[in-house]
Design a protein around this motif. Structure first.
Motif, PDB file in Angstrom:
ATOM      1  N   GLY A  66       0.812  -1.212   0.000  1.00 42.23           N
ATOM      2  CA  GLY A  66       0.000   0.000   0.000  1.00 42.23           C
ATOM      3  C   GLY A  66       0.842   1.256   0.000  1.00 42.23           C
ATOM      4  N   ALA A  67       1.885   1.293  -0.786  1.00 45.88           N
ATOM      5  CA  ALA A  67       2.757   2.460  -0.869  1.00 45.88           C
ATOM      6  C   ALA A  67       2.994   2.789  -2.332  1.00 45.88           C
ATOM      7  CB  ALA A  67       4.087   2.191  -0.161  1.00 45.88           C
ATOM      8  N   GLU A  68       2.963   4.077  -2.649  1.00 46.62           N
ATOM      9  CA  GLU A  68       3.190   4.514  -4.028  1.00 46.62           C
ATOM     10  C   GLU A  68       4.662   4.810  -4.302  1.00 46.62           C
ATOM     11  OE1 GLU A  68      -0.903   4.874  -2.980  1.00 46.62           O
ATOM     12  OE2 GLU A  68       0.795   5.933  -2.069  1.00 46.62           O
ATOM     13  N   VAL A  69       5.431   5.096  -3.255  1.00 49.78           N
ATOM     14  CA  VAL A  69       6.848   5.451  -3.418  1.00 49.78           C
ATOM     15  C   VAL A  69       7.698   4.460  -2.632  1.00 49.78           C
ATOM     16  CG1 VAL A  69       8.612   7.228  -3.132  1.00 49.78           C
ATOM     17  CG2 VAL A  69       6.257   7.888  -3.674  1.00 49.78           C
ATOM     18  N   VAL A  70       8.766   3.967  -3.289  1.00 52.58           N
ATOM     19  CA  VAL A  70       9.674   3.004  -2.660  1.00 52.58           C
ATOM     20  C   VAL A  70      11.073   3.613  -2.645  1.00 52.58           C
ATOM     21  CG1 VAL A  70      10.686   0.708  -2.797  1.00 52.58           C
ATOM     22  CG2 VAL A  70       8.295   1.056  -3.456  1.00 52.58           C
ATOM     23  N   ILE A  71      11.705   3.612  -1.480  1.00 51.25           N
ATOM     24  CA  ILE A  71      13.085   4.108  -1.333  1.00 51.25           C
ATOM     25  C   ILE A  71      13.966   2.904  -1.037  1.00 51.25           C
ATOM     26  CG2 ILE A  71      14.594   5.712  -0.123  1.00 51.25           C
ATOM     27  CD1 ILE A  71      12.073   7.221   0.775  1.00 51.25           C
ATOM     28  N   GLN A  72      14.826   2.556  -1.986  1.00 59.58           N
ATOM     29  CA  GLN A  72      15.658   1.361  -1.888  1.00 59.58           C
ATOM     30  C   GLN A  72      17.137   1.742  -1.849  1.00 59.58           C
ATOM     31  OE1 GLN A  72      13.433  -1.257  -1.120  1.00 59.58           O
ATOM     32  NE2 GLN A  72      14.466  -2.510  -2.644  1.00 59.58           N
ATOM     33  N   THR A  73      17.928   0.953  -1.131  1.00 59.03           N
ATOM     34  CA  THR A  73      19.377   1.103  -1.131  1.00 59.03           C
ATOM     35  C   THR A  73      19.982   0.002  -1.978  1.00 59.03           C
ATOM     36  OG1 THR A  73      19.312   2.034   1.091  1.00 59.03           O
ATOM     37  CG2 THR A  73      21.442   1.263   0.298  1.00 59.03           C
ATOM     38  N   ASP A  74      21.012   0.346  -2.748  1.00 62.99           N
ATOM     39  CA  ASP A  74      21.654  -0.616  -3.634  1.00 62.99           C
ATOM     40  C   ASP A  74      22.068  -1.869  -2.860  1.00 62.99           C
ATOM     41  OD1 ASP A  74      24.032  -1.850  -5.174  1.00 62.99           O
ATOM     42  OD2 ASP A  74      23.241  -0.379  -6.577  1.00 62.99           O
TER      43      ASP A  74
ATOM     44  N   ALA B 134       5.750  13.834  -8.916  1.00 62.44           N
ATOM     45  CA  ALA B 134       6.268  15.016  -8.221  1.00 62.44           C
ATOM     46  C   ALA B 134       6.815  14.634  -6.848  1.00 62.44           C
ATOM     47  CB  ALA B 134       5.164  16.061  -8.080  1.00 62.44           C
ATOM     48  N   ALA B 135       6.131  13.723  -6.160  1.00 66.37           N
ATOM     49  CA  ALA B 135       6.606  13.285  -4.845  1.00 66.37           C
ATOM     50  C   ALA B 135       7.945  12.563  -4.966  1.00 66.37           C
ATOM     51  CB  ALA B 135       5.570  12.369  -4.197  1.00 66.37           C
ATOM     52  N   ILE B 136       8.069  11.721  -5.988  1.00 70.92           N
ATOM     53  CA  ILE B 136       9.331  11.001  -6.203  1.00 70.92           C
ATOM     54  C   ILE B 136      10.460  11.989  -6.464  1.00 70.92           C
ATOM     55  CG2 ILE B 136      10.537   9.476  -7.825  1.00 70.92           C
ATOM     56  CD1 ILE B 136       7.930   7.888  -8.079  1.00 70.92           C
ATOM     57  N   ALA B 137      10.181  13.031  -7.253  1.00 75.10           N
ATOM     58  CA  ALA B 137      11.213  14.041  -7.560  1.00 75.10           C
ATOM     59  C   ALA B 137      11.651  14.768  -6.292  1.00 75.10           C
ATOM     60  CB  ALA B 137      10.679  15.021  -8.587  1.00 75.10           C
ATOM     61  N   ARG B 138      10.718  15.097  -5.412  1.00 70.37           N
ATOM     62  CA  ARG B 138      11.080  15.799  -4.175  1.00 70.37           C
ATOM     63  C   ARG B 138      11.885  14.887  -3.241  1.00 70.37           C
ATOM     64  NH1 ARG B 138       5.583  17.677  -4.713  1.00 70.37           N
ATOM     65  NH2 ARG B 138       5.539  19.889  -5.305  1.00 70.37           N
ATOM     66  N   ILE B 139      11.477  13.624  -3.170  1.00 72.92           N
ATOM     67  CA  ILE B 139      12.214  12.695  -2.302  1.00 72.92           C
ATOM     68  C   ILE B 139      13.611  12.431  -2.863  1.00 72.92           C
ATOM     69  CG2 ILE B 139      12.221  10.333  -1.380  1.00 72.92           C
ATOM     70  CD1 ILE B 139       9.163  10.462  -1.348  1.00 72.92           C
ATOM     71  N   GLU B 140      13.744  12.409  -4.182  1.00 72.67           N
ATOM     72  CA  GLU B 140      15.075  12.247  -4.783  1.00 72.67           C
ATOM     73  C   GLU B 140      15.986  13.405  -4.395  1.00 72.67           C
ATOM     74  OE1 GLU B 140      14.132  11.830  -8.912  1.00 72.67           O
ATOM     75  OE2 GLU B 140      14.419   9.645  -8.882  1.00 72.67           O
ATOM     76  N   GLN B 141      15.445  14.608  -4.333  1.00 71.80           N
ATOM     77  CA  GLN B 141      16.249  15.757  -3.910  1.00 71.80           C
ATOM     78  C   GLN B 141      16.727  15.587  -2.468  1.00 71.80           C
ATOM     79  OE1 GLN B 141      13.756  19.176  -4.617  1.00 71.80           O
ATOM     80  NE2 GLN B 141      14.528  19.470  -6.689  1.00 71.80           N
ATOM     81  N   ILE B 142      15.852  15.070  -1.624  1.00 71.48           N
ATOM     82  CA  ILE B 142      16.219  14.856  -0.224  1.00 71.48           C
ATOM     83  C   ILE B 142      17.329  13.808  -0.120  1.00 71.48           C
ATOM     84  CG2 ILE B 142      15.385  13.991   2.008  1.00 71.48           C
ATOM     85  CD1 ILE B 142      12.641  15.182   1.268  1.00 71.48           C
ATOM     86  N   MET B 143      17.255  12.787  -0.969  1.00 72.99           N
ATOM     87  CA  MET B 143      18.213  11.681  -0.916  1.00 72.99           C
ATOM     88  C   MET B 143      19.457  11.936  -1.760  1.00 72.99           C
ATOM     89  SD  MET B 143      16.861   9.559   1.140  1.00 72.99           S
ATOM     90  CE  MET B 143      15.267   9.426   1.942  1.00 72.99           C
ATOM     91  N   ASN B 144      19.627  13.145  -2.228  1.00 74.40           N
ATOM     92  CA  ASN B 144      20.725  13.434  -3.150  1.00 74.40           C
ATOM     93  C   ASN B 144      22.102  13.184  -2.532  1.00 74.40           C
ATOM     94  OD1 ASN B 144      21.685  14.489  -5.719  1.00 74.40           O
ATOM     95  ND2 ASN B 144      22.436  16.234  -4.537  1.00 74.40           N
ATOM     96  N   ASP B 145      22.217  13.310  -1.206  1.00 78.75           N
ATOM     97  CA  ASP B 145      23.506  13.119  -0.542  1.00 78.75           C
ATOM     98  C   ASP B 145      23.829  11.649  -0.290  1.00 78.75           C
ATOM     99  OD1 ASP B 145      24.077  15.759  -0.508  1.00 78.75           O
ATOM    100  OD2 ASP B 145      23.586  16.089   1.594  1.00 78.75           O
ATOM    101  N   PHE B 146      22.926  10.749  -0.625  1.00 75.24           N
ATOM    102  CA  PHE B 146      23.129   9.323  -0.343  1.00 75.24           C
ATOM    103  C   PHE B 146      23.216   8.572  -1.668  1.00 75.24           C
ATOM    104  CE2 PHE B 146      20.713  11.311   3.064  1.00 75.24           C
ATOM    105  CZ  PHE B 146      21.546  11.075   4.147  1.00 75.24           C
ATOM    106  N   PRO B 147      24.445   8.321  -2.164  1.00 67.65           N
ATOM    107  CA  PRO B 147      24.626   7.855  -3.548  1.00 67.65           C
ATOM    108  C   PRO B 147      24.090   6.461  -3.840  1.00 67.65           C
ATOM    109  CG  PRO B 147      26.707   7.829  -2.349  1.00 67.65           C
ATOM    110  CD  PRO B 147      25.726   8.544  -1.488  1.00 67.65           C
ATOM    111  N   LEU B 148      23.921   5.612  -2.829  1.00 59.42           N
ATOM    112  CA  LEU B 148      23.443   4.259  -3.086  1.00 59.42           C
ATOM    113  C   LEU B 148      21.929   4.132  -2.933  1.00 59.42           C
ATOM    114  CD1 LEU B 148      26.197   2.077  -1.352  1.00 59.42           C
ATOM    115  CD2 LEU B 148      25.999   2.750  -3.741  1.00 59.42           C
TER     116      LEU B 148
END
Length: 860
Positions: A533-541, A695-709
């Protein structure tokens, strides 16, 4: 008899060429894996020797200590004590870390490598003769905001002296910016060793950043006084080396480093080349068997004459086996040469890949590939030729006086044998699948049952020749020539089935793997779609260590504060947690804030107990894990995570296993103190109704910009992440299909050429009564297409059956929940087989169409 065998072999060398090719392909892949491994090992040996040329003794972690978390460190006092050993003429402490990622100044993206390490090291500004790198431009960093880059790293990051570069360190809450004050190179002015990136920090800052405190080292290198040997200095230092460390000579350290790399390369080469060698040799057995079978049938009069002249059955059998041995020797020799070529090409490719600067060490050919090449090449050829050789010895002497073709034996006995093999196999499969567990006995029963069914159905293939090949023939038999081609295929079911068996085996293996792979991706897709039940997934390599790589709680807080985010569920992950007394770690141990929120987001079904908010020392697990370990709600389980001692946990809930939640468990957030690090590894965000997901994915990508993996995506990205390994395996399997088709194509060409040879008079008569060259060509093409499509259809039927069995077996342990047949892929297999049949017919059809009519009619 020996001279006669050799003379006969030389007279039929063209007809045996394709049998040799099958051995050449198999042996090439087999020996190529070892040659590649040995050659790359030699390059790394030379690399380590060159970069450590001034090192006489190294103090490194023991094998056991390398698996500890946290790993032991040398203190400054330890280093001083080691440096005070009599005979030490120089010392350099090692301060290093993996996962130190620089960012590209051009686009702000993290610099990626092709699987090679991304290193950070600590350096002192003073002269250090044992340091692996030296400054080529600028100076060594001295202040906390300064770094030096290897020349290769500077090129990849588009950075130069004076530039401000962003660098990420594992475990850090965010990337930091530093000024580039130096460009470094390795000895010999090499910008890189193997395509790795390297960022150098001031020594004290590196210790603080990597280890959390100053005065810490992961190891050290020492130089001996001129009058002292490496062994003597090592023996002196061994007495003062602290626990968890050992002293090695420079020679031994270089050899161990190269051996460790070589071991990994050996596994990679074996897993890559091994399947190709197995398929090539397995398919080649049928090609060789069929070739010798046809040749023996064509030489009936010749062999009978030998018997009539006094040759024993043993001499006749031996003459055929001598031919097989000679063919095996020729194929093994050519295959070994091909393997050496593959090894050299692979070594050269790796040596120049991704900016690698591996020194050239030529080609190294050890004893193992040579012995394997000749052993496997000869044994496979002799084994395939054994039955035809026995058939040759059974030719009666009176057959030399007659010109009568021996009719095929009835298929009744073969059918009984096939049924006696296949039926027990089918029964074993049914029982194993009905048990529905993952015990060793059940797994063994499934594999043995599949092998028996595979063998039994393979033996039954002659019975299927007339119905199946006849059906294919009706689809492609156009005109009189086409019908004659189909009749030629059906006149000898045994020969047709053996020729088609080569393609059947290859297609069966690929089809089975395709069914399992497609079922896996479909199961994952359906499970994610139905339960997540989530539209956005944040995964680490996956290459990163959970806890040491991921993203900070500050980044998590920023995601939660986005207006369109309704709920955010973070996972802290451990891949090393295991039950006390149990060796393999669990597939995933997840620390969560509130299991009830996770339960709702993943639509988890309760099997026993309750899925509630977990307190410290409580856990929930899936039903498969509970069943495997014999756990029940209320049991206390002791778990050992990445660091610390084993801790007791009370099992409060068991949930239904799914393809994405099996071999898993959940614990409370308090357990992350025992994980490898504090960073969040995964996250799942549900959005407000009507929110723009992109748009939500784009904003979260900006937040995660400092975490390369860290990667941000939607549910489809999670499916892609979980399916990556399957997609890679299927890509390799597709190449395997190409190898199988190539060898099967050679088998079809060989069969057609030998068939044309024994039907020379028949072809002459057809030309004499008016069949054109085009008609003869179409007849041969029809034969070839029917043979190839027949083999492909048998392979698909067998492979789909085996794939379904494997899928059901995996479904019993909830790794899969759907049987999905990749119909498009199977249709592509048939189309490729038809094209291969046309290609295989080109040369035989050309030869048949150009036979001299009068000579063909007079041919005996």
């Amino acid at each position: 008899m020996l001279r006669a065998s050799l003379r006969g072999l030389l007279s039929r060398k063209l007809r045996l060429t394709f049998a040799v090719v099958a051995i050449v392909l198999g042996v090439s892949f087999l020996s190529g894996a070892f040659v590649l491994t040995d050659s790359l090992g030699a390059r790394f040996e030379r690399l380590y020797s060159s970069i450590n040329q001034n090192v006489d003794v190294q103090v490194t972690l023991t094998d056991d200590a390398e698996n500890d978390h946290p790993q032991p460190r040398l203190t400054q006092q330890d280093l001083d004590r080691l440096a005070a050993v009599e005979g030490v003429d120089g010392v350099s402490g090692d301060v290093s870390a993996l996962g130190v990622v620089p960012f590209d100044l051009r686009d702000g993206e993290p610099v990626r490598t092709s699987g090679t390490p991304q290193l950070g090291v600590g350096v002192s500004g003073q002269d250090d003769p044992l340091r692996l790198i030296e400054i080529a431009e600028g100076r060594w960093p001295s202040a906390g905001s300064e770094v030096a880059l290897s020349r290769y790293t500077a090129e990849q990051a588009h950075a130069g002296l004076g530039d401000r570069i962003k660098v990420y360190l594992p475990g850090a809450p965010a990337a930091t910016e530093s000024t580039v004050v130096g460009i470094a190179v390795y000895s010999g002015d090499r910008p890189s060793l193997a395509g790795e990136t390297l960022v150098a920090f001031p020594l004290a800052d590196a210790q603080r950043l990597f280890y959390g405190q100053t005065g810490q080292y992961s190891g050290a290198s020492f130089r001996a006084a001129p009058e002292l040997s490496q062994q003597e200095l090592r023996d002196r230092m061994a007495a003062v080396v602290p626990a968890g460390f050992e002293a090695k000579t420079g020679v031994q350290a270089n050899a161990d480093g190269a051996s460790e790399v070589q071991e990994g390369l050996s596994q990679l080469a074996t897993y890559f080349f091994g399947p190709f060698a197995i398929v090539a040799l397995l398919v080649g057995i049928f090609l060789i068997f069929n070739t010798f079978n046809i040749l023996v049938a064509q030489r009936t009069r010749e062999l009978a004459l030998f018997r009539a002249m006094g040759a024993s059955w043993g001499q006749v059998t031996g003459s055929v086996l001598v031919e097989a041995v000679l063919i095996g020797l020729v194929g093994a020799t050519l295959g070994l040469l091909g393997g050496i070529g593959l090894g050299y090409a692979g070594s050269a490719a790796v040596g120049s890949f991704g900016g690698s600067q591996l020194p050239d060490a030529g080609v190294r050919v050890g004893v193992v590939p040579v012995v394997l090449a000749y052993t496997v090449g000869v044994l496979v050829t002799v084994a395939a030729a054994f039955l035809p050789a026995m058939r040759a010895s059974s030719v009666p002497p009176l057959a030399a006086m007659r010109d009568v073709a021996a009719p095929d034996k009835p298929l009744r006995t073969l059918s009984l044998v096939a049924a006696s093999i296949a039926l027990p196999g089918a029964a074993m499969l049914a029982v194993s699948l009905a048990v529905g567990t993952s015990s060793g006995y059940v797994i063994a029963g499934i594999w043995i049952g599949m092998a028996l069914v595979f063998a039994g159905l393979g033996l039954l293939s002659p019975l299927l020749t007339r119905p199946v090949a006849g059906l294919v023939g009706r689809a492609v038999a156009w005109g009189v020539s086409g019908r004659l081609g189909v009749a030629n295929v059906l006149r000898n079911p045994r020969r047709t089935s053996v020729t088609a068996a080569a393609l059947m085996i290859g297609v069966a293996l690929v089809s089975a793997a395709s069914v399992v792979g497609h079922s896996f991706t479909t199961s994952i897709d359906r499970t994610v779609t139905a339960t997540l039940g989530a539209e956005v997934v944040i995964q680490t390599d996956l290459s990163g260590v959970p806890g040491e790589t991921g993203y900070s709680e500050e980044a998590l807080r920023q995601v939660r504060e986005l207006p369109e985010v309704e709920r955010m569920v973070p996972f802290w992950v451990s891949r090393q947690t295991r039950a006390e007394g149990s060796t393999p770690p669990f597939g995933g141990t997840f620390a969560v804030e509130d299991l009830t929120v996770v339960r709702d987001m993943f639509a988890m079904e309760t099997v026993a107990g309750t899925l509630r908010a977990l307190g410290p020392g409580e856990l929930a697990t899936d039903e498969n894990t509970a069943k495997t370990h014999g756990w029940q709600v209320g049991d206390t389980v002791r778990l050992k995570a990445d660091k610390g001692d084993a801790q007791p946990y009370l099992l409060v809930g068991i949930y239904e296993a799914t393809p994405i939640l099996t071999d898993t468990m959940f614990v409370s957030k308090s357990a992350i103190q025992y994980f490898a690090g504090p960073l969040v590894y995964q996250g799942y965000a549900s959005l407000d109704e009507g929110a723009d997901a992109d748009a939500a994915i784009a904003r979260i990508e900006q937040i995660m910009n400092d975490f390369p993996l860290v990667r941000v995506g939607d549910r489809a990205s999670l499916v892609d992440e979980l399916s990556t390994l399957v997609d890679t395996a299927l890509a390799i399997i597709s190449v395997l299909l190409g190898v199988a088709i190539l060898i099967a194509l050679l088998g079809i060409i060989n069969t057609l050429l030998l068939s044309i040879y024994e039907r020379t008079r028949e072809l002459g008569m057809l030309r004499a009564v008016g069949m054109s060259r085009r008609g003869v060509t179409w007849m041969i093409v029809t034969e070839s297409v029917v043979l190839s499509v027949f083999g492909c259809l048998l392979g698909i039927a067998l492979g789909v059956g085996l794939g379904v069995v494997l899928t059901l077996a995996l479904g019993n342990i909830d790794l899969l929940n759907t049987v999905a047949i990749p119909w498009t892929n199977l249709l592509v297999f048939v189309a490729v087989a038809a094209v291969a049949g046309v290609l295989a017919a080109v040369w035989p059809a050309w030869r048949a169409a150009r036979l001299d009519v009068l000579r063909a009619i007079a041919y005996e």
